[in-house]
Motif scaffolding. Structure first.
Motif, PDB file in Angstrom:
ATOM      1  N   LEU A 146      -9.394  14.471   7.167  1.00 50.48           N
ATOM      2  CA  LEU A 146     -10.541  13.591   7.343  1.00 50.48           C
ATOM      3  C   LEU A 146     -10.243  12.602   8.467  1.00 50.48           C
ATOM      4  O   LEU A 146      -9.093  12.243   8.703  1.00 50.48           O
ATOM      5  N   ASP A 147     -11.288  12.147   9.153  1.00 54.63           N
ATOM      6  CA  ASP A 147     -11.087  11.224  10.269  1.00 54.63           C
ATOM      7  C   ASP A 147     -10.691   9.825   9.822  1.00 54.63           C
ATOM      8  O   ASP A 147      -9.806   9.203  10.394  1.00 54.63           O
ATOM      9  N   ARG A 148     -11.386   9.311   8.807  1.00 49.73           N
ATOM     10  CA  ARG A 148     -11.128   7.931   8.383  1.00 49.73           C
ATOM     11  C   ARG A 148     -11.369   7.817   6.887  1.00 49.73           C
ATOM     12  O   ARG A 148     -12.402   8.272   6.380  1.00 49.73           O
ATOM     13  N   VAL A 166       0.122  11.953   4.700  1.00 46.68           N
ATOM     14  CA  VAL A 166       0.741  13.282   4.758  1.00 46.68           C
ATOM     15  C   VAL A 166      -0.289  14.319   5.196  1.00 46.68           C
ATOM     16  O   VAL A 166       0.025  15.261   5.934  1.00 46.68           O
ATOM     17  N   ALA A 167      -1.535  14.136   4.774  1.00 45.66           N
ATOM     18  CA  ALA A 167      -2.601  15.062   5.166  1.00 45.66           C
ATOM     19  C   ALA A 167      -2.926  14.963   6.654  1.00 45.66           C
ATOM     20  O   ALA A 167      -3.540  15.876   7.213  1.00 45.66           O
ATOM     21  N   GLY A 168      -2.538  13.853   7.273  1.00 50.69           N
ATOM     22  CA  GLY A 168      -2.793  13.681   8.697  1.00 50.69           C
ATOM     23  C   GLY A 168      -3.984  12.807   9.022  1.00 50.69           C
ATOM     24  O   GLY A 168      -4.457  12.800  10.164  1.00 50.69           O
ATOM     25  N   VAL A 169      -4.486  12.030   8.028  1.00 51.34           N
ATOM     26  CA  VAL A 169      -5.613  11.133   8.283  1.00 51.34           C
ATOM     27  C   VAL A 169      -5.189  10.098   9.325  1.00 51.34           C
ATOM     28  O   VAL A 169      -4.233   9.347   9.102  1.00 51.34           O
ATOM     29  N   PRO A 170      -5.877  10.034  10.460  1.00 49.63           N
ATOM     30  CA  PRO A 170      -5.446   9.125  11.530  1.00 49.63           C
ATOM     31  C   PRO A 170      -5.738   7.654  11.270  1.00 49.63           C
ATOM     32  O   PRO A 170      -5.079   6.782  11.843  1.00 49.63           O
ATOM     33  N   GLU A 171      -6.749   7.347  10.433  1.00 53.70           N
ATOM     34  CA  GLU A 171      -7.077   5.940  10.199  1.00 53.70           C
ATOM     35  C   GLU A 171      -7.360   5.696   8.723  1.00 53.70           C
ATOM     36  O   GLU A 171      -8.272   6.290   8.141  1.00 53.70           O
ATOM     37  N   LEU A 172      -6.572   4.815   8.134  1.00 53.31           N
ATOM     38  CA  LEU A 172      -6.693   4.460   6.730  1.00 53.31           C
ATOM     39  C   LEU A 172      -7.034   2.980   6.643  1.00 53.31           C
ATOM     40  O   LEU A 172      -6.295   2.124   7.131  1.00 53.31           O
ATOM     41  N   VAL A 173      -8.185   2.676   6.024  1.00 56.99           N
ATOM     42  CA  VAL A 173      -8.703   1.316   5.958  1.00 56.99           C
ATOM     43  C   VAL A 173      -8.632   0.815   4.520  1.00 56.99           C
ATOM     44  O   VAL A 173      -9.243   1.386   3.625  1.00 56.99           O
ATOM     45  N   MET A 174      -7.885  -0.256   4.298  1.00 53.47           N
ATOM     46  CA  MET A 174      -7.701  -0.800   2.951  1.00 53.47           C
ATOM     47  C   MET A 174      -8.570  -2.038   2.757  1.00 53.47           C
ATOM     48  O   MET A 174      -8.673  -2.880   3.645  1.00 53.47           O
ATOM     49  N   VAL A 175      -9.209  -2.121   1.587  1.00 53.91           N
ATOM     50  CA  VAL A 175      -9.903  -3.343   1.185  1.00 53.91           C
ATOM     51  C   VAL A 175      -9.298  -3.819  -0.129  1.00 53.91           C
ATOM     52  O   VAL A 175      -8.969  -3.019  -1.000  1.00 53.91           O
ATOM     53  N   VAL A 176      -9.133  -5.129  -0.257  1.00 54.47           N
ATOM     54  CA  VAL A 176      -8.552  -5.694  -1.474  1.00 54.47           C
ATOM     55  C   VAL A 176      -9.169  -7.061  -1.723  1.00 54.47           C
ATOM     56  O   VAL A 176      -9.231  -7.897  -0.825  1.00 54.47           O
ATOM     57  N   PRO A 177      -9.701  -7.298  -2.932  1.00 53.11           N
ATOM     58  CA  PRO A 177     -10.255  -8.617  -3.235  1.00 53.11           C
ATOM     59  C   PRO A 177      -9.151  -9.674  -3.270  1.00 53.11           C
ATOM     60  O   PRO A 177      -8.007  -9.383  -3.628  1.00 53.11           O
ATOM     61  N   ARG A 188      -5.687  -0.495   8.902  1.00 51.71           N
ATOM     62  CA  ARG A 188      -6.454  -1.735   8.923  1.00 51.71           C
ATOM     63  C   ARG A 188      -6.636  -2.212   7.489  1.00 51.71           C
ATOM     64  O   ARG A 188      -6.746  -1.390   6.565  1.00 51.71           O
ATOM     65  N   ALA A 189      -6.677  -3.526   7.298  1.00 52.58           N
ATOM     66  CA  ALA A 189      -6.824  -4.087   5.958  1.00 52.58           C
ATOM     67  C   ALA A 189      -7.782  -5.256   5.996  1.00 52.58           C
ATOM     68  O   ALA A 189      -7.780  -6.053   6.944  1.00 52.58           O
ATOM     69  N   PHE A 190      -8.600  -5.369   4.941  1.00 48.95           N
ATOM     70  CA  PHE A 190      -9.607  -6.419   4.862  1.00 48.95           C
ATOM     71  C   PHE A 190      -9.536  -7.098   3.501  1.00 48.95           C
ATOM     72  O   PHE A 190      -9.375  -6.431   2.466  1.00 48.95           O
ATOM     73  N   ALA A 191      -9.683  -8.418   3.499  1.00 52.05           N
ATOM     74  CA  ALA A 191      -9.653  -9.202   2.270  1.00 52.05           C
ATOM     75  C   ALA A 191     -11.053  -9.281   1.675  1.00 52.05           C
ATOM     76  O   ALA A 191     -11.673 -10.341   1.604  1.00 52.05           O
ATOM     77  N   VAL A 192     -11.566  -8.140   1.254  1.00 51.56           N
ATOM     78  CA  VAL A 192     -12.870  -8.070   0.609  1.00 51.56           C
ATOM     79  C   VAL A 192     -12.769  -7.122  -0.584  1.00 51.56           C
ATOM     80  O   VAL A 192     -11.947  -6.206  -0.597  1.00 51.56           O
ATOM     81  N   GLY A 193     -13.595  -7.359  -1.584  1.00 50.70           N
ATOM     82  CA  GLY A 193     -13.551  -6.506  -2.769  1.00 50.70           C
ATOM     83  C   GLY A 193     -14.925  -6.332  -3.375  1.00 50.70           C
ATOM     84  O   GLY A 193     -15.936  -6.751  -2.803  1.00 50.70           O
ATOM     85  N   GLY A 194     -14.954  -5.710  -4.548  1.00 50.47           N
ATOM     86  CA  GLY A 194     -16.198  -5.525  -5.266  1.00 50.47           C
ATOM     87  C   GLY A 194     -17.094  -4.459  -4.663  1.00 50.47           C
ATOM     88  O   GLY A 194     -16.717  -3.738  -3.737  1.00 50.47           O
ATOM     89  N   ALA A 195     -18.312  -4.387  -5.191  1.00 48.35           N
ATOM     90  CA  ALA A 195     -19.280  -3.406  -4.704  1.00 48.35           C
ATOM     91  C   ALA A 195     -19.579  -3.607  -3.230  1.00 48.35           C
ATOM     92  O   ALA A 195     -19.862  -2.651  -2.497  1.00 48.35           O
ATOM     93  N   GLN A 196     -19.487  -4.845  -2.762  1.00 47.26           N
ATOM     94  CA  GLN A 196     -19.754  -5.126  -1.354  1.00 47.26           C
ATOM     95  C   GLN A 196     -18.718  -4.459  -0.436  1.00 47.26           C
ATOM     96  O   GLN A 196     -19.054  -4.012   0.665  1.00 47.26           O
TER      97      GLN A 196
END
Length: 440
Positions: free
Chosen positions: A132-134, A159-170, A191-199
């Motif tokens: 997958l791309d992202r 391991v699958a080779g995904v070039p971009e992994l974006v993390m969100v965490v409340p 990339r990581a973002f300090a956001v959580g929940g349904a949003q």
């Protein structure tokens, strides 16, 4: 809980006339949310889709109780992740690195490979596998933080080779969990973002000015997160809609009852809806485990949660024998299944439905949660009947390959034409016929 409080754990017997009904009631779990939660989630999704970053900022202030200066303040740069890795105690860093190494090594065996064949007419047929791309990774950050969840979701993707992994965490109150960020650094989160929940789920699905849209979203969350994932499936891929944690133990009565009691606690301490069940074919042993539960429970930090979970959804079940225990286990189709018996590999052959199978007296389910190697993201609520643990294959997709030779096109045209005309699809038929060299 007070020392006098005791869990009212159910006792079932497979010979009882009402056993099937009681077991069904015990297993019943409605994973979808109520109308109020659905309405809230739908409103949040629509708002994120319409207002993007502005809505993310508003919801962060409302639900996480801190006010970002702007959308850029929501992103955690790579330096911040690296700093967390340097800050945590050396023992914790070593544990994360050891777990990551084992998870990565196991995942390497799961990678799908493409293939090609050539048939008798010279047609090339095959399968192309691409990552997958992202991918978006949701990491819980409310009642507790789970660095292990970061490793289990991120490493198979890499391991699958995904070039971009974006993390969100409340980040309630704006507080960041150093272990979670350190795990992200080790796992290669991009990339990581300090956001959580349904949003946060909506942002990963549709994208905002700052958060990139992803092709798939993985990772556990609360009922709002699960509801958002379900609502957005189709717009974006999801791993699963997970229910409460579960453990089922089959024991022959020869394992230390304290071990079994603690294994039951290990899942019950997650939350009040978790499910812990023991099946044995020795009534006296069930009494021994019950006594261990009462003696050990007051020592647990989360004793109130454990007691509530055991009382609401726990059970000690007496089966006729090991074979019947396996039959009941297949009906339950548990997330985690411990086979605490003398010959666990023999018993495992009789198990058709389970997320993960822990074989032998020394194999505590907790090892699988953190560092054994196999993924701890597993099907719950009886979905092990038709689904599997998260793995590298969840981050790869398959494309079919077809290349007809001139001779192959002619050989296949007659069959394709006959079937197409039978379906009333003349253009399909003529498209195939044009390549057979014998028709205009």
């Amino acid at each position: 809980m007070t020392k006098t409080a005791r869990p009212r754990i159910a006792r079932l017997n497979t010979t009882d006339a009402d056993f099937d009904a009681r077991l069904a009631d015990l297993l019943a779990w409605e994973s979808v949310s109520d109308a109020g939660v659905k309405q809230t989630v739908e409103t949040v999704i629509a708002d994120i889709r319409q207002r993007g970053d502005a809505a993310l900022i508003d919801y962060t202030a409302r639900f996480d109780h801190w006010q970002p200066e702007n959308a850029a303040a929501l992103e955690l740069d790579q330096r911040r992740l690296s700093e967390a890795l340097e800050r945590i105690p050396s023992a914790q860093r070593q544990a994360l690195e050891t777990a990551a190494e084992r998870i990565r090594a196991y995942a390497e065996h799961q990678r799908l490979q493409g293939w090609e064949i050539t048939d008798a007419e010279g047609n090339l047929l095959g399968q192309k596998v691409t990552p997958l791309d992202r991918v978006g990774l949701y990491v819980p950050g409310g009642k507790a933080a789970y660095p292990s969840s970061v490793l289990m979701n991120a490493l198979p993707a890499k391991v699958a080779g995904v070039p971009e992994l974006v993390m969100v965490v409340p980040t309630p109150g704006g507080e960041l969990n150093e272990l979670v960020l350190a795990a992200a650094a080790i796992a290669g989160v991009d990339r990581a973002f300090a956001v959580g929940g349904a949003q946060a789920v909506a942002a990963l699905a549709y994208g905002t000015e700052t958060v990139p849209a992803c092709d798939k979203i993985v990772g556990p969350g609360n009922i709002y997160v699960a509801t958002a994932k379900r609502a957005l499936f189709g717009q974006v891929g999801i791993d699963m809609v997970a229910g409460p944690s579960e453990i089922l133990i089959l024991c022959d009565g020869l394992t230390n009852p304290d071990w079994i009691a603690m294994d039951l606690f290990s899942q019950a301490e997650h939350d009040e809806d978790a499910q812990s069940i023991l099946i044995a074919w020795d009534a006296d042993y069930l009494d021994q485990v019950s006594a261990s539960i009462e003696r050990l429970l007051p020592q647990m930090e989360r004793s109130e949660i454990i007691a509530q979970a055991l009382s609401a959804r726990g059970a000690l079940i007496l089966a006729r024998d090991q074979d019947q225990a396996a039959e009941v286990a297949n009906r339950i189709a548990p997330e985690h299944l411990e086979l605490s018996v003398a010959e666990p590999q023999v018993l495992a052959e009789k198990i058709r439905h389970a997320g993960a199978i822990f074989m032998g007296r020394y194999t505590a389910e907790a090892l699988g949660d953190y560092c054994a190697g196999p993924n701890h993201v597993l099907p719950t609520s009886r979905t092990a009947r038709f689904s599997s643990p998260l793995g590298v294959y969840d981050f790869q997709k398959r494309s079919s390959l077809i290349m007809a030779s001139a001779a192959g096109a002619a050989a296949l045209a007659e069959t394709a034409s006959a079937l197409a005309r039978g379906e009333g699809l003349t253009a399909h038929a003529r498209s195939a016929e044009y390549r057979d060299g014998g028709r205009d």
